[in-house]
Design a protein around this motif. Structure first.
Motif, mmCIF file in Angstrom:
data_model
loop_
_atom_site.group_PDB
_atom_site.id
_atom_site.type_symbol
_atom_site.label_atom_id
_atom_site.label_comp_id
_atom_site.label_asym_id
_atom_site.label_seq_id
_atom_site.Cartn_x
_atom_site.Cartn_y
_atom_site.Cartn_z
ATOM 1 N N GLU A 65 -114.965 30.055 -31.962
ATOM 2 C CA GLU A 65 -115.920 30.740 -32.822
ATOM 3 C C GLU A 65 -115.889 30.203 -34.230
ATOM 4 N N LYS B 627 -123.418 28.433 -28.631
ATOM 5 C CA LYS B 627 -123.070 29.566 -29.502
ATOM 6 C C LYS B 627 -123.739 30.829 -29.001
ATOM 7 N N GLU B 628 -124.975 30.703 -28.622
ATOM 8 C CA GLU B 628 -125.649 31.905 -28.141
ATOM 9 C C GLU B 628 -124.979 32.441 -26.905
ATOM 10 N N VAL B 629 -124.613 31.522 -26.058
ATOM 11 C CA VAL B 629 -123.940 31.973 -24.840
ATOM 12 C C VAL B 629 -122.636 32.666 -25.195
ATOM 13 N N HIS B 630 -121.966 32.090 -26.137
ATOM 14 C CA HIS B 630 -120.728 32.740 -26.590
ATOM 15 C C HIS B 630 -120.995 34.156 -27.055
ATOM 16 N N GLN B 631 -122.024 34.283 -27.846
ATOM 17 C CA GLN B 631 -122.321 35.609 -28.378
ATOM 18 C C GLN B 631 -122.671 36.562 -27.262
ATOM 19 N N GLU B 632 -123.419 36.072 -26.330
ATOM 20 C CA GLU B 632 -123.727 36.941 -25.191
ATOM 21 C C GLU B 632 -122.466 37.387 -24.506
ATOM 22 N N ARG B 633 -121.623 36.425 -24.340
ATOM 23 C CA ARG B 633 -120.378 36.771 -23.653
ATOM 24 C C ARG B 633 -119.622 37.823 -24.418
ATOM 25 N N ILE B 634 -119.570 37.644 -25.701
ATOM 26 C CA ILE B 634 -118.844 38.627 -26.506
ATOM 27 C C ILE B 634 -119.512 39.978 -26.399
ATOM 28 N N LEU B 636 -121.245 41.101 -23.993
ATOM 29 C CA LEU B 636 -120.981 41.674 -22.670
ATOM 30 C C LEU B 636 -119.569 42.216 -22.598
ATOM 31 N N GLU B 637 -118.664 41.510 -23.164
ATOM 32 C CA GLU B 637 -117.298 42.002 -23.135
ATOM 33 C C GLU B 637 -117.172 43.311 -23.879
ATOM 34 N N ASN B 638 -117.863 43.373 -24.979
ATOM 35 C CA ASN B 638 -117.839 44.637 -25.726
ATOM 36 C C ASN B 638 -118.372 45.777 -24.879
#
Lengths: 141, 649
Positions: A65, B627-634, B636-638
């Motif tokens: 990140e 990055k967007e995928v990362h954010q999605e993942r985050i 979803l985890e939330n």
């Protein structure tokens, strides 16, 4: 700009590591260490072809990140790893490449010195200076 | 805040507003420069100089020294000189001088060198050979003349200007670590009174008597060091003396010892003789060089520690080629001698030890320079396509191909290359491409100067008939037809792409200018022809378009004795096609071909740059997606965390 630059020897021990922010250096050391796996993976993936055809610049090894880690390997399996801050307006790939090229040049300069035993830790002041410049501006002046 | 010297030159740079500290500091510096120039009245207290600014001018010599000591690159200093108006008026009046100092401060703070920069508040400019002017500001003017171990040689030789700056720039990182306050007290005990050579001691004793006089005459500035007043000639004294001499009214006193003879970094004639003899014992040909291993053995005998020897080597091997030419050897030897006599090693190579200076001071065959000229144009052109190749997917094959004659360089271990001169040749040659490209970084180091030219020539001579180039992996795009490439070019990830594509042989075709040179031209030409062809095939190898056999191939074959593989053609041929039409004479054809090749290569370079830009864009897009995928993942985890209320204890 680069927040951490590391030169790793063939046997995967560090020849030179330097982080820009002096606090939390351990985190960067850890990142570099974990990136070695990715480097090896990339090398072996490309290694099927002749060594001659292997690209020196490995590109983005993995992003986190906050940071992105780029890799570069020389023909003698000396690896350069650079950790860059993601918040930097994305450094272009070309810039990273040129930074690695300069790092490589500095490394060869260190190699030139007959009093340098390959495998020693790098303590050359000129090399350090060049790396320092990398930190400051992204490109040595 | 007061306007400074507004009356002197109204048409010059805009009026300066200086703070009091700046005013004091600048006027002091100006007085020093001016005093040295005209031998005018001793520089009195800073206030007194304000009376005279309108009339005095600072001589170019001390001003240049001062500017150089500011450790800015030469271009910046030239810019500053122009901006401040000195160039226009032809001298450094007070206005120009003050503006220049302000610009120096701006440049040292990282601001661009512009007139606007000086309008804002700036720290005082820092000069290497003296203490921080900031110290002066706090009234400790004695610090101004404190010694620094690595006082750059205060010479008015402009030819060392640029190199000095580069050395100084490198010193910049180290200089802050050397606290000015600490160095003077520590320096006297550090130095021994062992003269470097009888030549030095003679001269030193000659100038020693001058030392007390300058110090007393030097107004309120009192030397803190004890040895300075009493001792015959410790280095700090000498340095102070040299520093003062360059700036003070007592400049005439040193006329009898012109050019700072007691400067420890100057090599006397007898020392020079000795060094040359030693060089000859290691290497009979004085115009050739000593390899690293030989030099290492020799210098190890001096019983200095390895880190120190390593540092000395770094200082003296200016072009970083792993070998020492005669001037480099003399510089290294001199540094060793100095170190053994107790002088601390300088931070940067002093100007008197620079290879060019040593060469100029003591005539030496200029073989390298002449050769360098002939190859200079070949090298830059080489580097550009070569660098592009590296950028795009360089590989060791480039190294192997580039020094065509030295096919032994497979460059597996670059370090092994450097261990001997022969191997160092390709390494240096292969380094050359990188260096001009990184002109910012390396413009100071004349890497290819003394070495690469000779190495190339020798390599050429050795490889009169180089073996055929390694077979190129075909079926990859060609550089010349890159227009097609852009279409065919798969926007895949650079990593995967690199896996697919074979390396571009970096062989930068030697450009035509070198052809018009000497006898080596004849050898050059075959190399040139092969080089372009190899570069040509390398670029074809890059993309996925199939080849086309250019019609000029037979003609090129005729020009090049070596058998050319069919894949040699592409860009070179398209270029050379028109050129090689029905030309029988090899030379004109070759020249035309080379020029056409050059153009083709330049177009290829352009196309490659475009491809590169496409790749970079793609890369950034993909990273954005990542990055967007990362954010999605985050996210979803939330959500998952929230939906898991009770299980977490």
């Amino acid at each position: 700009m680069a927040v951490c630059v590391a030169v790793i020897a063939k046997e995967n021990y560090p020849l030179y590591i330097r982080s820009a922010p002096t606090e939390n250096e351990l985190k960067f050391h850890y990142m570099v260490h974990t990136s070695l796996d990715v480097v090896d993976e990339k090398i072996s993936a490309m290694g099927k072809a002749l060594v001659d055809q292997r690209e020196l610049y490995l590109g983005l090894l993995y992003p986190t990140e906050d940071y992105k880690v780029y890799g570069y390997v020389t023909n003698s399996k000396v690896k350069f790893v650079m950790v860059v801050d993601s918040s930097n307006t994305a450094l272009r790939d070309n810039e990273i490449r040129s930074m690695f090229r300069k790092l490589h040049n500095s490394y060869t300069d260190v190699m030139c010195n007959p009093f340098y035993n390959p495998g020693d830790r790098i303590q050359s002041r000129w090399a350090l200076f060049a790396v320092h410049a990398l930190f400051l501006q992204g490109l040595p002046c | 805040m007061e306007a400074a010297a507004g009356g002197s030159c109204g048409s010059g740079p805009p009026p300066l507003l200086l703070s009091e500290g700046e005013q004091q500091c600048y006027s002091e510096l100006f007085a020093r420069c001016a005093g040295a120039a005209g031998g005018g009245p001793g520089p009195g207290p800073p206030e007194a100089t304000r009376v005279a600014p309108g009339t005095a001018t600072a001589a170019a010599g001390p001003v240049a020294d001062l500017f150089r000591a500011s450790q800015l690159p030469a271009e910046t200093l030239h810019q500053i000189t122009e901006l401040c108006g000195a160039k226009r008026v032809g001298y450094f009046g007070p206005t120009q001088f003050y503006v220049a100092l302000k610009l120096i401060a701006a440049a040292q703070s990282g601001l661009p060198v512009r007139i606007e920069s000086i309008k804002c508040e700036l720290p005082l400019p820092r000069f290497m050979m003296s203490k921080n002017d900031g110290e002066i500001r706090f009234g400790n003017s004695a610090e101004l003349h404190g010694t620094k171990v690595q006082i750059p040689y205060l010479t008015t030789e402009k030819n060392s200007f640029k190199r000095m700056d580069d050395e100084d720039k490198q010193q910049e990182t180290q200089s802050p670590t050397m606290s000015p306050l600490a160095s003077p007290p520590s320096s006297p005990p550090h130095y021994q009174r062992v003269p470097l050579s009888h030549g030095y001691s003679k001269l030193r004793s000659g100038t020693e008597q001058m030392h007390p006089a300058p110090y007393e005459a030097r107004q309120p500035i009192v030397q803190p060091e004890g040895p300075s007043s009493g001792g015959p000639g410790p280095k700090p004294l000498r340095h102070q003396a040299s520093l003062i001499r360059s700036f003070s009214v007592e400049r005439e006193l040193q006329d009898n010892s012109s050019n700072y003879p007691d400067e420890p970094w100057r090599i006397t004639a007898e020392q020079r003789e000795y060094y040359v003899n030693q060089f000859r014992s290691l290497q009979p040909d004085p115009s050739s060089f000593i390899s690293g291993s030989v030099a290492k053995n020799f210098f190890t005998k001096s019983k200095l520690s390895i880190p120190e020897l390593s540092y000395i080597w770094e200082l003296s091997d200016a072009d970083c080629d792993g070998a020492l030419t005669l001037p480099e050897f003399c510089a290294a030897f001199h540094l060793i001698v100095a170190r053994k006599n107790g002088y601390p090693l300088p931070e940067g190579l002093p100007p008197t030890l620079q290879p060019e200076y040593l060469q100029a001071a003591f005539p030496k065959p200029k073989r390298e320079c002449a050769l360098f000229d002939s190859y200079s144009e070949s090298l830059p052109a080489n580097q550009q396509p070569r660098d592009l190749n590296r950028m795009e997917k360089a590989s060791v094959k480039d190294m192997a191909d580039f020094p065509v004659p030295t096919q032994d360089v497979t460059g597996d271990d670059k370090q092994a290359l450097k261990s001997t001169t022969n191997e160092a040749l390709p390494k240096d040659v292969s380094e050359d491409p990188a260096t001009p490209k990184d002109s910012n970084n390396l413009k100071a180091r004349p890497r290819s100067r003394s070495y690469s030219s000779t190495s190339i020539e020798e390599a050429m001579k050795r490889g009169e008939d180089p073996p055929t180039p390694p077979p190129r992996p075909q079926k990859t795009h060609s550089r010349a037809s890159s227009l097609d490439l852009n279409k065919v070019f798969q926007p895949s990830m650079p990593a995967t792409k690199s896996g697919l594509l074979p390396p571009p042989p970096a062989l930068p075709p030697r450009p035509c200018p070198s052809q018009s040179e000497q006898v080596s031209e004849a050898e050059l030409l075959p190399q040139l022809n092969r080089a372009p062809s190899q570069a040509a095939e390398s670029s074809p190898a890059k993309k996925d378009t199939p080849y086309s056999q250019p019609p000029s191939k037979p003609i090129r074959r005729k020009l090049r004795p070596e058998n050319q593989t069919t894949e040699n053609q592409e860009p070179a041929t398209t270029v050379s096609g028109p050129a090689s039409v029905a030309t029988v004479k090899p030379h004109p054809t070759v020249q035309k071909q080379s020029s056409k090749q050059k153009k083709a290569i330049q177009t290829a370079i352009r196309k490659n740059k475009e491809a590169n830009a496409v790749l970079a864009r793609l890369n950034s897009e993909l990273q954005q997606q990542l990055k967007e995928v990362h954010q999605e993942r985050i996210a979803l985890e939330n959500q998952l965390e929230q939906l898991r209320p009770v299980t977490v204890l």
